[in-house]
Design a protein around this motif. Structure first.
Motif, PDB file in Angstrom:
ATOM      1  N   ALA A  59      61.494  39.120  24.538  1.00  0.00           N
ATOM      2  CA  ALA A  59      62.244  38.560  23.415  1.00  0.00           C
ATOM      3  C   ALA A  59      63.747  38.772  23.595  1.00  0.00           C
ATOM      4  CB  ALA A  59      61.781  39.174  22.094  1.00  0.00           C
ATOM      5  N   GLU A  60      64.130  39.918  24.126  1.00  0.00           N
ATOM      6  CA  GLU A  60      65.547  40.170  24.380  1.00  0.00           C
ATOM      7  C   GLU A  60      66.060  39.267  25.494  1.00  0.00           C
ATOM      8  OE1 GLU A  60      69.449  41.610  24.495  1.00  0.00           O
ATOM      9  OE2 GLU A  60      67.928  41.458  22.930  1.00  0.00           O
ATOM     10  N   ALA A  61      65.247  39.051  26.533  1.00  0.00           N
ATOM     11  CA  ALA A  61      65.638  38.119  27.588  1.00  0.00           C
ATOM     12  C   ALA A  61      65.805  36.714  27.015  1.00  0.00           C
ATOM     13  CB  ALA A  61      64.597  38.116  28.709  1.00  0.00           C
ATOM     14  N   ALA A  62      64.904  36.324  26.105  1.00  0.00           N
ATOM     15  CA  ALA A  62      65.003  35.012  25.461  1.00  0.00           C
ATOM     16  C   ALA A  62      66.264  34.923  24.602  1.00  0.00           C
ATOM     17  CB  ALA A  62      63.768  34.745  24.620  1.00  0.00           C
ATOM     18  N   ARG A  63      66.565  35.999  23.877  1.00  0.00           N
ATOM     19  CA  ARG A  63      67.770  35.990  23.033  1.00  0.00           C
ATOM     20  C   ARG A  63      69.013  35.765  23.875  1.00  0.00           C
ATOM     21  NH1 ARG A  63      72.077  38.432  22.045  1.00  0.00           N
ATOM     22  NH2 ARG A  63      71.643  40.078  23.561  1.00  0.00           N
ATOM     23  N   GLN A  64      69.099  36.505  24.989  1.00  0.00           N
ATOM     24  CA  GLN A  64      70.240  36.314  25.875  1.00  0.00           C
ATOM     25  C   GLN A  64      70.284  34.889  26.408  1.00  0.00           C
ATOM     26  OE1 GLN A  64      70.570  39.232  28.967  1.00  0.00           O
ATOM     27  NE2 GLN A  64      70.534  40.960  27.567  1.00  0.00           N
ATOM     28  N   GLY A  65      69.104  34.344  26.730  1.00  0.00           N
ATOM     29  CA  GLY A  65      69.042  32.975  27.222  1.00  0.00           C
ATOM     30  C   GLY A  65      69.570  31.977  26.210  1.00  0.00           C
ATOM     31  N   TYR A  66      69.166  32.137  24.953  1.00  0.00           N
ATOM     32  CA  TYR A  66      69.647  31.222  23.917  1.00  0.00           C
ATOM     33  C   TYR A  66      71.156  31.340  23.713  1.00  0.00           C
ATOM     34  CZ  TYR A  66      65.142  29.456  22.263  1.00  0.00           C
ATOM     35  OH  TYR A  66      63.938  28.816  22.161  1.00  0.00           O
ATOM     36  N   GLU A  67      71.690  32.548  23.882  1.00  0.00           N
ATOM     37  CA  GLU A  67      73.139  32.712  23.764  1.00  0.00           C
ATOM     38  C   GLU A  67      73.858  31.936  24.876  1.00  0.00           C
ATOM     39  OE1 GLU A  67      74.827  34.010  21.435  1.00  0.00           O
ATOM     40  OE2 GLU A  67      73.549  35.460  20.390  1.00  0.00           O
ATOM     41  N   ILE A  68      73.356  32.067  26.106  1.00  0.00           N
ATOM     42  CA  ILE A  68      73.951  31.330  27.227  1.00  0.00           C
ATOM     43  C   ILE A  68      73.778  29.831  27.019  1.00  0.00           C
ATOM     44  CG2 ILE A  68      73.807  30.910  29.716  1.00  0.00           C
ATOM     45  CD1 ILE A  68      72.698  33.832  29.935  1.00  0.00           C
ATOM     46  N   GLY A  92      72.828  16.694  27.265  1.00  0.00           N
ATOM     47  CA  GLY A  92      71.606  16.514  28.048  1.00  0.00           C
ATOM     48  C   GLY A  92      71.754  17.048  29.455  1.00  0.00           C
ATOM     49  N   ARG A  93      72.898  16.771  30.073  1.00  0.00           N
ATOM     50  CA  ARG A  93      73.133  17.291  31.421  1.00  0.00           C
ATOM     51  C   ARG A  93      73.232  18.810  31.417  1.00  0.00           C
ATOM     52  NH1 ARG A  93      76.383  12.623  31.479  1.00  0.00           N
ATOM     53  NH2 ARG A  93      78.249  13.818  30.939  1.00  0.00           N
ATOM     54  N   ALA A  94      73.804  19.371  30.355  1.00  0.00           N
ATOM     55  CA  ALA A  94      73.895  20.829  30.246  1.00  0.00           C
ATOM     56  C   ALA A  94      72.513  21.453  30.144  1.00  0.00           C
ATOM     57  CB  ALA A  94      74.744  21.212  29.033  1.00  0.00           C
ATOM     58  N   TYR A  95      71.600  20.768  29.498  1.00  0.00           N
ATOM     59  CA  TYR A  95      70.214  21.240  29.373  1.00  0.00           C
ATOM     60  C   TYR A  95      69.601  21.389  30.761  1.00  0.00           C
ATOM     61  CZ  TYR A  95      65.812  21.642  26.710  1.00  0.00           C
ATOM     62  OH  TYR A  95      64.664  22.100  26.127  1.00  0.00           O
ATOM     63  N   LEU A  96      69.764  20.365  31.594  1.00  0.00           N
ATOM     64  CA  LEU A  96      69.237  20.424  32.959  1.00  0.00           C
ATOM     65  C   LEU A  96      69.899  21.540  33.759  1.00  0.00           C
ATOM     66  CD1 LEU A  96      69.096  16.627  33.913  1.00  0.00           C
ATOM     67  CD2 LEU A  96      67.164  18.119  33.458  1.00  0.00           C
ATOM     68  N   ALA A  97      71.207  21.660  33.622  1.00  0.00           N
ATOM     69  CA  ALA A  97      71.936  22.676  34.371  1.00  0.00           C
ATOM     70  C   ALA A  97      71.469  24.075  33.994  1.00  0.00           C
ATOM     71  CB  ALA A  97      73.440  22.532  34.125  1.00  0.00           C
ATOM     72  N   PHE A  98      71.237  24.305  32.715  1.00  0.00           N
ATOM     73  CA  PHE A  98      70.773  25.618  32.268  1.00  0.00           C
ATOM     74  C   PHE A  98      69.415  25.956  32.871  1.00  0.00           C
ATOM     75  CE2 PHE A  98      68.103  28.074  29.390  1.00  0.00           C
ATOM     76  CZ  PHE A  98      68.840  29.250  29.294  1.00  0.00           C
ATOM     77  N   ALA A  99      68.487  25.014  32.824  1.00  0.00           N
ATOM     78  CA  ALA A  99      67.136  25.271  33.334  1.00  0.00           C
ATOM     79  C   ALA A  99      67.158  25.630  34.815  1.00  0.00           C
ATOM     80  CB  ALA A  99      66.252  24.050  33.099  1.00  0.00           C
ATOM     81  N   ARG A 100      68.075  25.015  35.552  1.00  0.00           N
ATOM     82  CA  ARG A 100      68.152  25.292  36.990  1.00  0.00           C
ATOM     83  C   ARG A 100      68.828  26.628  37.283  1.00  0.00           C
ATOM     84  NH1 ARG A 100      69.866  19.236  38.492  1.00  0.00           N
ATOM     85  NH2 ARG A 100      67.922  18.526  39.437  1.00  0.00           N
ATOM     86  N   LYS A 101      69.887  26.922  36.555  1.00  0.00           N
ATOM     87  CA  LYS A 101      70.679  28.115  36.866  1.00  0.00           C
ATOM     88  C   LYS A 101      70.076  29.383  36.287  1.00  0.00           C
ATOM     89  CE  LYS A 101      75.409  29.822  37.001  1.00  0.00           C
ATOM     90  NZ  LYS A 101      76.829  29.522  36.694  1.00  0.00           N
ATOM     91  N   TYR A 102      69.329  29.265  35.181  1.00  0.00           N
ATOM     92  CA  TYR A 102      68.779  30.440  34.504  1.00  0.00           C
ATOM     93  C   TYR A 102      67.274  30.288  34.300  1.00  0.00           C
ATOM     94  CZ  TYR A 102      73.733  31.166  33.471  1.00  0.00           C
ATOM     95  OH  TYR A 102      75.091  31.342  33.577  1.00  0.00           O
ATOM     96  N   PRO A 103      66.510  30.185  35.388  1.00  0.00           N
ATOM     97  CA  PRO A 103      65.067  29.926  35.245  1.00  0.00           C
ATOM     98  C   PRO A 103      64.315  31.033  34.518  1.00  0.00           C
ATOM     99  CG  PRO A 103      65.611  30.497  37.517  1.00  0.00           C
ATOM    100  CD  PRO A 103      66.910  30.273  36.801  1.00  0.00           C
ATOM    101  N   GLY A 104      64.699  32.290  34.738  1.00  0.00           N
ATOM    102  CA  GLY A 104      64.021  33.387  34.055  1.00  0.00           C
ATOM    103  C   GLY A 104      64.243  33.340  32.558  1.00  0.00           C
TER     104      GLY A 104
END
Length: 205
Positions: A59-68, A92-104
């Motif tokens: 959950a903490e990893a997810a919280r950090q992910g949502y912040e990024i 939309g492009r930022a969504y793709l970029a996030f998924a690639r750069k921060y997979p965990g």
């Protein structure tokens, strides 16, 4: 093997980083809290000073992910885009970029089964990132002819589903799936078809 004499400047963050590494290697349910402790170089007992169990760590990893995620979406939306449509496409492009750069982080957020309501902090971070997409959709929806205009919440949910689907199927190297087109092109053309149907883009654009 634990590192003798090793002291963390920030044990909580070290555990989150260990969690992200293990998620990438084994998935969100493929490791134990003891393994995360071992990866961070501390005893299992030390983990419980910060997290009651594996789900709290994820959950903490997810919280950090949502912040990024929220920061990236906000930057894409607000960074001098010439129009509401350009700002919308940039998110939309930022969504793709996030998924690639921060997979965990992405897996912790969307594939771990952890509710965004697990902690108030997680809920706040998740809501903030969704609000950026909602704001982009709401502004763009004002340009849709009234007779074709869906509720803004439905509008952004449609595009979120499209973005998420492209990410899941084609942007993250999912085994057994392959697209003859780059994910960015799939997302752009998919959104284009949707927006043409609503009258936002001329048919010959």
């Amino acid at each position: 093997m634990l590192k003798r004499g090793y002291h963390h400047g920030n044990l909580r963050e070290a555990l989150v980083q260990a969690c992200l590494k293990l998620i990438a290697e084994k998935g969100p349910t493929g490791f134990t809290l003891s393994e995360a402790a071992r990866e961070a170089g501390v005893t299992p007992a030390a983990v419980y000073r910060h997290f009651e169990g594996r789900d709290d760590l994820i959950a903490e990893a997810a919280r950090q992910g949502y912040e990024i995620f929220g920061d990236l979406l906000e930057y894409a939306y607000s960074n001098g885009q010439p129009s509401a449509l350009a700002a919308f496409e940039a998110t939309g492009r930022a969504y793709l970029a996030f998924a690639r750069k921060y997979p965990g982080h992405y897996v912790a957020m969307f594939e771990s089964g952890i509710s965004v309501q697990r902690t108030p902090e997680l809920a706040t971070a998740a809501r903030r990132s969704m609000e950026v997409m909602e704001r982009a959709a709401r502004e763009l929806s004002q340009h849709i002819p009234p007779e074709k205009r869906p509720p803004p919440a439905m509008f952004w949910a449609h595009v979120w589903a499209l973005s998420h689907g492209v990410v899941e199927l084609f942007a993250r190297g999912t085994p057994g799936t392959r697209s003859p087109f780059p994910p960015e092109d799939l997302l752009e053309t998919g959104i284009g078809v949707y927006l043409r149907g609503l009258g936002l883009i001329p048919p010959d654009a």
